[in-house]
Write an enzyme that holds these catalytic residues in place. Structure first.
Site, PDB file in Angstrom:
ATOM      1  N   TYR A  98     -12.646  -2.308  -3.407  1.00  0.00           N
ATOM      2  CA  TYR A  98     -13.136  -2.341  -2.020  1.00  0.00           C
ATOM      3  C   TYR A  98     -14.670  -2.235  -1.950  1.00  0.00           C
ATOM      4  CZ  TYR A  98      -8.453  -2.134   0.029  1.00  0.00           C
ATOM      5  OH  TYR A  98      -7.177  -2.423   0.439  1.00  0.00           O
ATOM      6  N   HIS A 119      -2.263  -5.560   1.710  1.00  0.00           N
ATOM      7  CA  HIS A 119      -3.567  -6.235   1.600  1.00  0.00           C
ATOM      8  C   HIS A 119      -3.316  -7.645   1.092  1.00  0.00           C
ATOM      9  CE1 HIS A 119      -7.649  -7.248   0.285  1.00  0.00           C
ATOM     10  NE2 HIS A 119      -7.062  -7.738  -0.781  1.00  0.00           N
ATOM     11  N   LYS A 132       0.817  -1.226   0.000  1.00  0.00           N
ATOM     12  CA  LYS A 132       0.000   0.000   0.000  1.00  0.00           C
ATOM     13  C   LYS A 132       0.852   1.279   0.000  1.00  0.00           C
ATOM     14  CE  LYS A 132      -3.916  -2.202   2.347  1.00  0.00           C
ATOM     15  NZ  LYS A 132      -4.964  -2.031   3.372  1.00  0.00           N
ATOM     16  N   GLU A 160      -9.845 -10.758  -7.449  1.00  0.00           N
ATOM     17  CA  GLU A 160      -8.928  -9.628  -7.269  1.00  0.00           C
ATOM     18  C   GLU A 160      -7.782  -9.687  -8.276  1.00  0.00           C
ATOM     19  OE1 GLU A 160      -9.779  -8.787  -2.517  1.00  0.00           O
ATOM     20  OE2 GLU A 160      -7.913  -9.768  -3.076  1.00  0.00           O
ATOM     21  N   ASN A 196      -1.997   0.274   6.745  1.00  0.00           N
ATOM     22  CA  ASN A 196      -1.482  -0.996   7.283  1.00  0.00           C
ATOM     23  C   ASN A 196      -0.623  -1.781   6.294  1.00  0.00           C
ATOM     24  OD1 ASN A 196      -3.538  -1.885   5.682  1.00  0.00           O
ATOM     25  ND2 ASN A 196      -4.571  -3.119   7.231  1.00  0.00           N
TER      26      ASN A 196
HETATM   27  P1  CMP Z   1      -7.482  -4.509   3.747  1.00  0.00           P
HETATM   28  O1  CMP Z   1      -7.031  -5.887   4.036  1.00  0.00           O
HETATM   29  O2  CMP Z   1      -6.861  -3.840   2.582  1.00  0.00           O
HETATM   30  O3  CMP Z   1      -9.068  -4.527   3.560  1.00  0.00           O
HETATM   31  C1  CMP Z   1      -9.909  -3.489   3.982  1.00  0.00           C
HETATM   32  C2  CMP Z   1      -9.159  -2.348   4.571  1.00  0.00           C
HETATM   33  O4  CMP Z   1      -9.929  -1.420   5.275  1.00  0.00           O
HETATM   34  C3  CMP Z   1      -8.214  -2.898   5.631  1.00  0.00           C
HETATM   35  O5  CMP Z   1      -7.169  -3.608   5.027  1.00  0.00           O
HETATM   36  C4  CMP Z   1      -7.820  -1.626   6.364  1.00  0.00           C
HETATM   37  O6  CMP Z   1      -6.713  -0.988   5.784  1.00  0.00           O
HETATM   38  C5  CMP Z   1      -9.056  -0.776   6.169  1.00  0.00           C
HETATM   39  N1  CMP Z   1      -9.730  -0.615   7.455  1.00  0.00           N
HETATM   40  C6  CMP Z   1     -10.297  -1.565   8.202  1.00  0.00           C
HETATM   41  N2  CMP Z   1     -10.819  -1.014   9.322  1.00  0.00           N
HETATM   42  C7  CMP Z   1     -10.552   0.316   9.264  1.00  0.00           C
HETATM   43  C8  CMP Z   1     -10.824   1.409  10.100  1.00  0.00           C
HETATM   44  N3  CMP Z   1     -11.484   1.235  11.248  1.00  0.00           N
HETATM   45  N4  CMP Z   1     -10.424   2.628   9.713  1.00  0.00           N
HETATM   46  C9  CMP Z   1      -9.760   2.799   8.534  1.00  0.00           C
HETATM   47  N5  CMP Z   1      -9.474   1.787   7.681  1.00  0.00           N
HETATM   48  C10 CMP Z   1      -9.868   0.568   8.047  1.00  0.00           C
END
Ligand code: CMP
Length: 140
Positions: A51, A117, A11, A128, A114
């Site tokens: 998403y 993904h 990311k 995906e 984070n």
């Molecule tokens: P990802 O695995 O990419 O799939 C959905 C994403 O939503 C997740 O990783 C996080 O980066 C994001 N996400 C999940 N919960 C939150 C939250 N409370 N606030 C912001 N982003 C979120």
């Protein structure tokens, strides 16, 4: 042994901090093979489609803003039980809850930023992967 494929994104928070190589090293050390990879800037439409399942969530707008804020590296990973293996390697969505030695523990900054993904199931991985790669771009 079940060889399967999963979809991964490195990311924008990770590409901004030059962590692509360090994350790829963790992926390879875990026994997963990077069989396709490209660095792209996701459009809003691509991120919203990707998403789509989270569209109703309060963080959806923030998530799309973040995923389009800088370059990402999209990847196809192959290996034994790749979906589960990569989810284990990534660690919990919230880096504060991620186990030691996981990508998110080592590299991620927050639940939103984070670093990586990974697909949540084999059927999701297939969908995906198809959004970002043509069959001839995946070389196992
Ligand atoms: P990802 O695995 O990419 O799939 C959905 C994403 O939503 C997740 O990783 C996080 O980066 C994001 N996400 C999940 N919960 C939150 C939250 N409370 N606030 C912001 N982003 C979120």
């Amino acid at each position: 042994m079940t060889i399967e494929r999963t979809f991964s994104i490195i990311k924008p928070d990770a590409t901004a901090r030059n962590r692509t190589g360090a994350i790829n090293a963790m992926i390879e050390q875990a026994g997963l093979r990077i069989v396709a990879q490209k660095r792209i800037r996701m459009s809003r439409q691509e991120a919203e489609t990707f998403y789509g399942v989270h569209r109703a969530r309060p963080f959806f707008g923030e998530l799309v803003d973040f995923m389009t804020s800088g370059p990402v590296v999209v990847q196809v990973l192959e290996g034994d039980n790749a979906v589960t293996a990569y989810r284990d390697l990534m660690g919990a969505t919230d880096p504060a809850k991620a186990g030691p030695g996981t990508i998110r523990k080592v590299h991620a900054q927050s639940i939103g930023e984070n670093s990586v993904h990974g697909s949540d199931a084999a059927a999701t991985a297939e969908k995906e992967i198809a959004q970002f790669f043509a069959g001839n771009e995946i070389v196992g």
